[in-house]
Design a protein around this motif. Sequence first.
Motif, PDB file in Angstrom:
ATOM      1  N   GLN A 133       3.747 -13.501  12.338  1.00 45.96           N
ATOM      2  CA  GLN A 133       3.658 -12.316  13.188  1.00 45.96           C
ATOM      3  C   GLN A 133       2.975 -11.169  12.458  1.00 45.96           C
ATOM      4  O   GLN A 133       2.075 -10.508  13.016  1.00 45.96           O
ATOM      5  N   PHE A 134       3.392 -10.905  11.228  1.00 41.91           N
ATOM      6  CA  PHE A 134       2.774  -9.820  10.462  1.00 41.91           C
ATOM      7  C   PHE A 134       1.280 -10.074  10.262  1.00 41.91           C
ATOM      8  O   PHE A 134       0.454  -9.174  10.447  1.00 41.91           O
ATOM      9  N   SER A 135       0.926 -11.302   9.868  1.00 41.99           N
ATOM     10  CA  SER A 135      -0.477 -11.618   9.594  1.00 41.99           C
ATOM     11  C   SER A 135      -1.330 -11.474  10.847  1.00 41.99           C
ATOM     12  O   SER A 135      -2.457 -10.965  10.791  1.00 41.99           O
ATOM     13  N   LEU A 136      -0.792 -11.918  11.981  1.00 40.16           N
ATOM     14  CA  LEU A 136      -1.540 -11.819  13.226  1.00 40.16           C
ATOM     15  C   LEU A 136      -1.705 -10.364  13.652  1.00 40.16           C
ATOM     16  O   LEU A 136      -2.802  -9.932  14.047  1.00 40.16           O
ATOM     17  N   GLU A 137      -0.635  -9.598  13.581  1.00 42.25           N
ATOM     18  CA  GLU A 137      -0.723  -8.184  13.965  1.00 42.25           C
ATOM     19  C   GLU A 137      -1.713  -7.440  13.080  1.00 42.25           C
ATOM     20  O   GLU A 137      -2.499  -6.609  13.563  1.00 42.25           O
ATOM     21  N   HIS A 138      -1.691  -7.733  11.784  1.00 44.15           N
ATOM     22  CA  HIS A 138      -2.616  -7.065  10.873  1.00 44.15           C
ATOM     23  C   HIS A 138      -4.058  -7.470  11.168  1.00 44.15           C
ATOM     24  O   HIS A 138      -4.965  -6.622  11.145  1.00 44.15           O
ATOM     25  N   PHE A 139      -4.279  -8.742  11.426  1.00 42.56           N
ATOM     26  CA  PHE A 139      -5.623  -9.206  11.768  1.00 42.56           C
ATOM     27  C   PHE A 139      -6.150  -8.479  13.006  1.00 42.56           C
ATOM     28  O   PHE A 139      -7.274  -7.973  13.015  1.00 42.56           O
ATOM     29  N   LEU A 140      -5.340  -8.415  14.052  1.00 47.25           N
ATOM     30  CA  LEU A 140      -5.787  -7.800  15.294  1.00 47.25           C
ATOM     31  C   LEU A 140      -6.052  -6.313  15.128  1.00 47.25           C
ATOM     32  O   LEU A 140      -7.035  -5.774  15.677  1.00 47.25           O
ATOM     33  N   LEU A 141      -5.209  -5.630  14.377  1.00 44.90           N
ATOM     34  CA  LEU A 141      -5.420  -4.203  14.145  1.00 44.90           C
ATOM     35  C   LEU A 141      -6.703  -3.975  13.356  1.00 44.90           C
ATOM     36  O   LEU A 141      -7.523  -3.105  13.703  1.00 44.90           O
ATOM     37  N   THR A 142      -6.894  -4.759  12.303  1.00 40.73           N
ATOM     38  CA  THR A 142      -8.089  -4.604  11.478  1.00 40.73           C
ATOM     39  C   THR A 142      -9.353  -4.930  12.279  1.00 40.73           C
ATOM     40  O   THR A 142     -10.365  -4.225  12.187  1.00 40.73           O
TER      41      THR A 142
END
Length: 288
Positions: free
Chosen positions: A264-273
Motif C-alpha cells: 500500500q505504501f509503495s503504491l501510494e508513493h508511486f502514484l503521488l510521485t
Amino acid sequence: MTPVSGRLAGHGGSPPRPTSDPWDGFERSLAVQLGRPGSSGAIEFSGAPERSGRRGRCVVHLGGGGSPAWVTVGTSDHPLAQELLVHSSPPDAGPLARAVVGACRDRLGVPHPQLLTLRSEGPVGRGVGRLGLVRTDCVPIGLDPADSPHPVDVAVEVTGHEDVRERIEVIVERITGRPTIVDDDGDLVFDHDGHPVHVTCAEDDASARIWAWVARGVRSRTDAAVELVRLNREEEWTTWVLDGRHVMQRTTLVVGPFLPRHVQFSLEHFLLTFATTRADLAARLGRR
C-alpha cells in the motif's frame, strides 16, 4: 449503651456477612488472562513507590508455545535482586496467578489489588483491561505491541503470482476507488492522472513491479539520462529508467511474504510521485 457486638449486628441481630476478598477475584481474572491461547511475554505488577522513589515489582513471564513460565519478585529494598517464586512447565495459569497474588499482597505489602499498576510486553498484554489496573506503559492505540494487529500489518505467504496479483488488485481498488483490468500480458492495468499504470507480477520469483511510461520518444537520450540520474539521487522509493528513447517510472516490490502495508505504501508513493512529476518531465524531455 448498646454493646459493640449489637451495633455491628445486622437487622434482627443477625451477624454481619463477611465481605469477599478482592484478591480472590483478582486471582481468578489473572488466571484467565494468563491462560489465554497464544499468550507469551511478560506482565509486571508494581505497588506504590516509597519515599526513596523505589518500588517493588512482581513479574510473570510466559515463554509461549508450551515453554516454561515463571514468577519473580523484587522488593524496593533490593530492586535488582529478583527472587524466583514459582516455575511452571508446562505453564499452569492457576499457580502462576496465585504466586502473583501472594507476592503483591504479602511481599510487596499492597493492601488491595486496585492499588497495583502494570505494564506488559507481548501478546499476553492483550486484554489486560479486564484486570482493572492502571497501566504505566500507555501508548496510542495501534502502537502497543500487545494490540491486535490490523490485517494490513499481517504478512501472509502467497501461493503464486496470481495470488499476488489478486491481493494487489484489492489494494489498488481500495486506494483509487476504480476497478482494474488484466491485459493480454497478465498485468494489472488501471488509470491514474489520465495515464495507464501497470503492475507486473513475476512468475519466477516473489516480486512485483509497478510501472508507467512518463515520456515516449525523448529528444535527447543524453539529456534524459542526466535528468534521471538527478531524480534518482533525490528519490528513495521509486526510480526512473531510460528504455531506448522512452522514460519509465517503476517501483519493484518484494512480495514473499506479502505484507499489505508495504504494498500500500509503495503504491501510494508511486502514484503521488507520478502525478507530481510526469507532466514536467514529459514537457522537458519529450519531442518538441
